[in-house]
Design a protein around this motif. Structure first.
Motif, PDB file in Angstrom:
ATOM      1  N   GLY A  94       0.830  -1.198   0.000  1.00  0.00           N
ATOM      2  CA  GLY A  94       0.000   0.000   0.000  1.00  0.00           C
ATOM      3  C   GLY A  94       0.868   1.253   0.000  1.00  0.00           C
ATOM      4  N   TYR A  95       0.231   2.400  -0.205  1.00  0.00           N
ATOM      5  CA  TYR A  95       0.985   3.657  -0.149  1.00  0.00           C
ATOM      6  C   TYR A  95       0.002   4.812   0.032  1.00  0.00           C
ATOM      7  N   ARG A 154      -3.456  -6.428  -3.755  1.00  0.00           N
ATOM      8  CA  ARG A 154      -3.667  -5.278  -2.871  1.00  0.00           C
ATOM      9  C   ARG A 154      -4.766  -5.505  -1.831  1.00  0.00           C
TER      10      ARG A 154
END
Length: 459
Positions: A351-352, A382
């Motif tokens: 994730g970011y 994800r």
């Protein structure tokens, strides 16, 4: 202290030898020796130490078929009287445990004395040809463990150490799940054993007739320091280092036994304990709050992990005595009532953008990072798999205490030494608990060799 202890052990051995000679008046010379018990005969057992645990052990043992309770030894006359009242008016009773060991018609003994007598009586019993069910902790001091193990090996007798909760269904289920890798790689265990009552904190009742006349005080002291008669010390012996092993030897040893049973661990390599005497300031010399950290090395059965144990005898909050085994893909939470397995995995993609460094990049670098991220991770990478929870309820008929004795009696009948908690297992559970006391009272980290089962010098 060690010199006094050696002299005491030698004197006990000499007394035992004298007791076995013809020059000593034997009270059982009119009893006909019975034939050696066969697998089809009743096993005859005696209980040595008929206090709280002695009563509980005896009743649990009798919930097994084809066993017979025939004798009791205790140093307080009132318990001998009660044994006849509660079990059998013809029950043989004595203050002197050696009279029980001298009988040829007794196959096994339960050793449920104060901790400082465990090794003396267990070793004497094995040498006398008796099979032994010894209450936990197997020994009071770490340096006593190997003598117990050596005697067990030399005599070939069946020995079971009595930390019975691990013979329960929930423990068996925890062990099964660990073997299947249900929580991934093990990395952490925490376990608690809190209480909030006077009786739970060992403030046991003292009978009105307690006196030097009704109690064999000198024998109770054994190799402990000599002191005038004290009924409080006799009936509340767990509160004193001279006779007991504190919260570590009484309760941590149960938690460690369960951990070892479920994971296959054989012991930590570093132990550090901290605590205090917080509430029960009644003359006791052991803490009522203790926390310990145990570092376990990697073995063929598990990865390296850390365990944190706690006892609080003044826990006025919510008491939930459970063991929680945590791994990289979930946790197992259990107590005697049941077990919950929670499986939880991380998504492949990290994730970011939320609460991390991505937002501090320039617009150009954010766009470049997103492009590389999208190329590396698919949409399916994800999303974490859904959390899965599986519950196991202990069957109503589960009786860990009786089942622990069943394992003992079955092995006695087979002439086997392969009990659920033989002296090696028992010492590997007891030693880290006793090392907690060593750490606490000497304010140091204890280094332990779980394979050789010995304390190491500071590295």
């Amino acid at each position: 202290m060690q010199s006094t202890r050696r002299k005491f052990i030698k004197s006990v051995g000499m007394a035992s030898a004298l007791f076995a000679t013809d020059s000593f008046a034997k009270p059982f010379n009119i009893i006909k020796d019975l034939k050696k018990v066969s697998p089809n005969d009743k096993l005859r057992f005696a209980t040595i130490g008929f206090g709280i645990q002695g009563h509980g052990d005896t009743r649990a043992a009798l919930r097994n078929p084809d066993v017979e309770f025939v004798a009791v030894a205790d140093l307080y006359d009132g318990r001998l009287t009660h044994a006849k009242e509660a079990f059998n008016k013809d029950l043989f009773t004595t203050r002197d445990y050696r009279e029980i060991l001298d009988r040829k018609d007794i196959d096994a003994v339960i050793v449920a004395t104060p901790d400082h007598w465990h090794d003396h009586i267990s070793i004497a019993a094995m040498k006398a040809g008796k099979n032994v069910y010894c209450q936990k902790p197997m020994v009071q001091h770490i340096d006593e463990g190997h003598a117990m193990i050596d005697t067990w090996r030399k005599t070939g007798k069946t020995v079971q150490v009595g930390s019975q909760p691990s013979s329960g269904a929930a423990y068996a289920e925890a062990r099964r799940l660990m073997k299947t890798g249900a929580i991934g790689e093990l990395n952490f265990i925490e376990a608690t054993y809190d209480r909030y009552s006077a009786l739970g904190a060992w403030t046991y009742s003292i009978p009105p007739d307690a006196s030097p006349k009704t109690i064999d005080w000198d024998t109770f002291l054994g190799d402990a320091p000599k002191r005038p008669f004290d009924a409080t010390r006799f009936f509340r012996w767990r509160n004193y280092r001279d006779y007991g092993t504190g919260v570590a030897g009484d309760l941590f040893v149960h938690l460690i036994t369960g951990m070892h049973f479920a994971t296959g661990a054989i012991g930590p390599e570093r132990i550090f304990a901290s605590g205090e005497l917080s509430y029960w300031k009644d003359g006791r010399d052991v803490p009522d709050v203790m926390v310990t950290v145990l570092d376990y090395p990697q073995t063929e059965k598990h990865t390296k992990f850390q365990a944190v144990l706690r006892v609080n005898f003044a826990n006025a909050g919510s008491i939930k005595n459970v063991t929680r085994i945590v791994g990289t893909e979930g946790e197992i939470l259990w107590n005697a009532q049941g077990l919950t397995l929670t499986k939880r995995k991380l998504p492949k993609a990290p994730g970011y953008g939320s609460g991390e460094s991505y937002a501090t990049f320039s617009n150009e670098m954010q766009a470049e990072y997103k492009k590389e991220y999208d190329a590396k991770y698919a949409e399916s990478d994800r999303v974490a798999p859904p959390v899965e929870e599986i519950k196991y309820e202990t069957p109503k008929e589960d009786d860990p205490h009786a089942q622990h004795f069943r394992n003992f009696f079955d092995n006695v009948r087979k002439g086997s030494q392969e009990t659920a908690q033989d002296p090696v297992f028992g010492f590997r559970a007891a030693a880290p608990a006793l090392a907690c006391n060593l750490s606490y009272f000497e304010n140091k980290i204890v280094h332990w060799d779980p394979v050789a089962m010995k304390v190491l010098k500071k590295k």
